[in-house]
Design a protein around this motif. Sequence first.
Motif, PDB file in Angstrom:
ATOM      1  N   MET A  50      36.708  52.023  14.848  1.00 26.64           N
ATOM      2  CA  MET A  50      35.524  52.681  14.301  1.00 26.64           C
ATOM      3  C   MET A  50      35.867  53.559  13.097  1.00 26.64           C
ATOM      4  O   MET A  50      35.060  53.711  12.192  1.00 26.64           O
ATOM      5  N   MET A  51      37.063  54.147  13.097  1.00 27.96           N
ATOM      6  CA  MET A  51      37.461  54.923  11.916  1.00 27.96           C
ATOM      7  C   MET A  51      37.560  54.027  10.696  1.00 27.96           C
ATOM      8  O   MET A  51      37.116  54.390   9.610  1.00 27.96           O
TER       9      MET A  51
ATOM     10  N   SER B 212      37.371  32.964   6.435  1.00 26.73           N
ATOM     11  CA  SER B 212      37.219  34.315   5.902  1.00 26.73           C
ATOM     12  C   SER B 212      35.853  34.898   6.245  1.00 26.73           C
ATOM     13  O   SER B 212      35.743  36.040   6.690  1.00 26.73           O
ATOM     14  N   PHE B 213      34.817  34.096   6.064  1.00 22.76           N
ATOM     15  CA  PHE B 213      33.471  34.553   6.401  1.00 22.76           C
ATOM     16  C   PHE B 213      33.342  34.806   7.900  1.00 22.76           C
ATOM     17  O   PHE B 213      32.803  35.831   8.324  1.00 22.76           O
ATOM     18  N   GLY B 214      33.859  33.892   8.703  1.00 19.47           N
ATOM     19  CA  GLY B 214      33.785  34.057  10.157  1.00 19.47           C
ATOM     20  C   GLY B 214      34.536  35.281  10.640  1.00 19.47           C
ATOM     21  O   GLY B 214      34.072  36.008  11.525  1.00 19.47           O
ATOM     22  N   SER B 215      35.712  35.550  10.068  1.00 19.66           N
ATOM     23  CA  SER B 215      36.471  36.724  10.494  1.00 19.66           C
ATOM     24  C   SER B 215      35.803  38.016  10.050  1.00 19.66           C
ATOM     25  O   SER B 215      35.871  39.029  10.748  1.00 19.66           O
ATOM     26  N   THR B 216      35.132  37.992   8.916  1.00 18.08           N
ATOM     27  CA  THR B 216      34.393  39.175   8.478  1.00 18.08           C
ATOM     28  C   THR B 216      33.261  39.484   9.436  1.00 18.08           C
ATOM     29  O   THR B 216      33.069  40.643   9.841  1.00 18.08           O
ATOM     30  N   ILE B 217      32.496  38.472   9.811  1.00 12.80           N
ATOM     31  CA  ILE B 217      31.391  38.670  10.749  1.00 12.80           C
ATOM     32  C   ILE B 217      31.922  39.106  12.112  1.00 12.80           C
ATOM     33  O   ILE B 217      31.382  40.027  12.740  1.00 12.80           O
ATOM     34  N   ALA B 218      32.986  38.461  12.590  1.00  7.05           N
ATOM     35  CA  ALA B 218      33.557  38.817  13.894  1.00  7.05           C
ATOM     36  C   ALA B 218      34.084  40.247  13.885  1.00  7.05           C
ATOM     37  O   ALA B 218      33.878  40.991  14.844  1.00  7.05           O
TER      38      ALA B 218
ATOM     39  N   VAL C 139      31.094  42.623  14.204  1.00  6.91           N
ATOM     40  CA  VAL C 139      30.446  42.601  15.513  1.00  6.91           C
ATOM     41  C   VAL C 139      31.366  43.159  16.598  1.00  6.91           C
ATOM     42  O   VAL C 139      30.924  43.918  17.461  1.00  6.91           O
ATOM     43  N   ILE C 140      32.640  42.812  16.563  1.00  6.01           N
ATOM     44  CA  ILE C 140      33.570  43.271  17.599  1.00  6.01           C
ATOM     45  C   ILE C 140      33.709  44.790  17.562  1.00  6.01           C
ATOM     46  O   ILE C 140      33.770  45.434  18.609  1.00  6.01           O
ATOM     47  N   SER C 141      33.742  45.386  16.382  1.00  5.72           N
ATOM     48  CA  SER C 141      33.874  46.842  16.316  1.00  5.72           C
ATOM     49  C   SER C 141      32.619  47.547  16.818  1.00  5.72           C
ATOM     50  O   SER C 141      32.690  48.664  17.304  1.00  5.72           O
ATOM     51  N   TRP C 142      31.477  46.898  16.737  1.00  5.34           N
ATOM     52  CA  TRP C 142      30.229  47.529  17.162  1.00  5.34           C
ATOM     53  C   TRP C 142      29.936  47.286  18.635  1.00  5.34           C
ATOM     54  O   TRP C 142      29.358  48.139  19.309  1.00  5.34           O
ATOM     55  N   CYS C 143      30.332  46.156  19.189  1.00  5.22           N
ATOM     56  CA  CYS C 143      29.890  45.796  20.537  1.00  5.22           C
ATOM     57  C   CYS C 143      30.429  46.741  21.605  1.00  5.22           C
ATOM     58  O   CYS C 143      29.790  46.930  22.629  1.00  5.22           O
ATOM     59  N   ALA C 144      31.571  47.338  21.407  1.00  2.00           N
ATOM     60  CA  ALA C 144      32.102  48.264  22.411  1.00  2.00           C
ATOM     61  C   ALA C 144      31.283  49.541  22.499  1.00  2.00           C
ATOM     62  O   ALA C 144      31.275  50.219  23.528  1.00  2.00           O
TER      63      ALA C 144
END
Length: 148
Positions: A24-25, A113-119, A122-127
């Motif tokens: 998150m930082m 690259s696009f998929g890793s950006t989206i992931a 989303v991964i940083s927000w879902c927690a």
Amino acid sequence: MVQARYTWGYHLVALPALLNAATMMGFMILNCILGGETLASVSDGSLSWNVGIVIIAVISLIISFCGYRVLNWYERVAWLPILIIFIIALGIGGKHLSDPPPPVPATARQVLSFGSTIAGFVISWCALSSDFTNYMRFETPRYEAHRE
């Protein structure tokens, strides 16, 4: 990180909490940089990127110190200026929407690259999404807070 406490235990939850705090930082640093660059670009050169980044960081810090109610209120009304900006951008650039350039086939590198950006977003927000979507007042009894 409320849900992680039940699965990891009271003391072991520190590990995913530290990893999530680091994620998150990075997410917030990126937001401050992009916000500062945006302020600098709309100020016609009278504001540097550094000053814009500091302005965004200070405003974010003030909002975070105001508490959860102010943050929730901000999240409820923040969509309106964004919608207005999108409508203005559509009005200005709408004439170019009818004649798009021919599509270029995407390479594997571009797709990954696009998929890793989206992931990564989303991964940083879902927690934290469960913590931001469940607001319980301080006076809420324990038996109601843990009821399914």
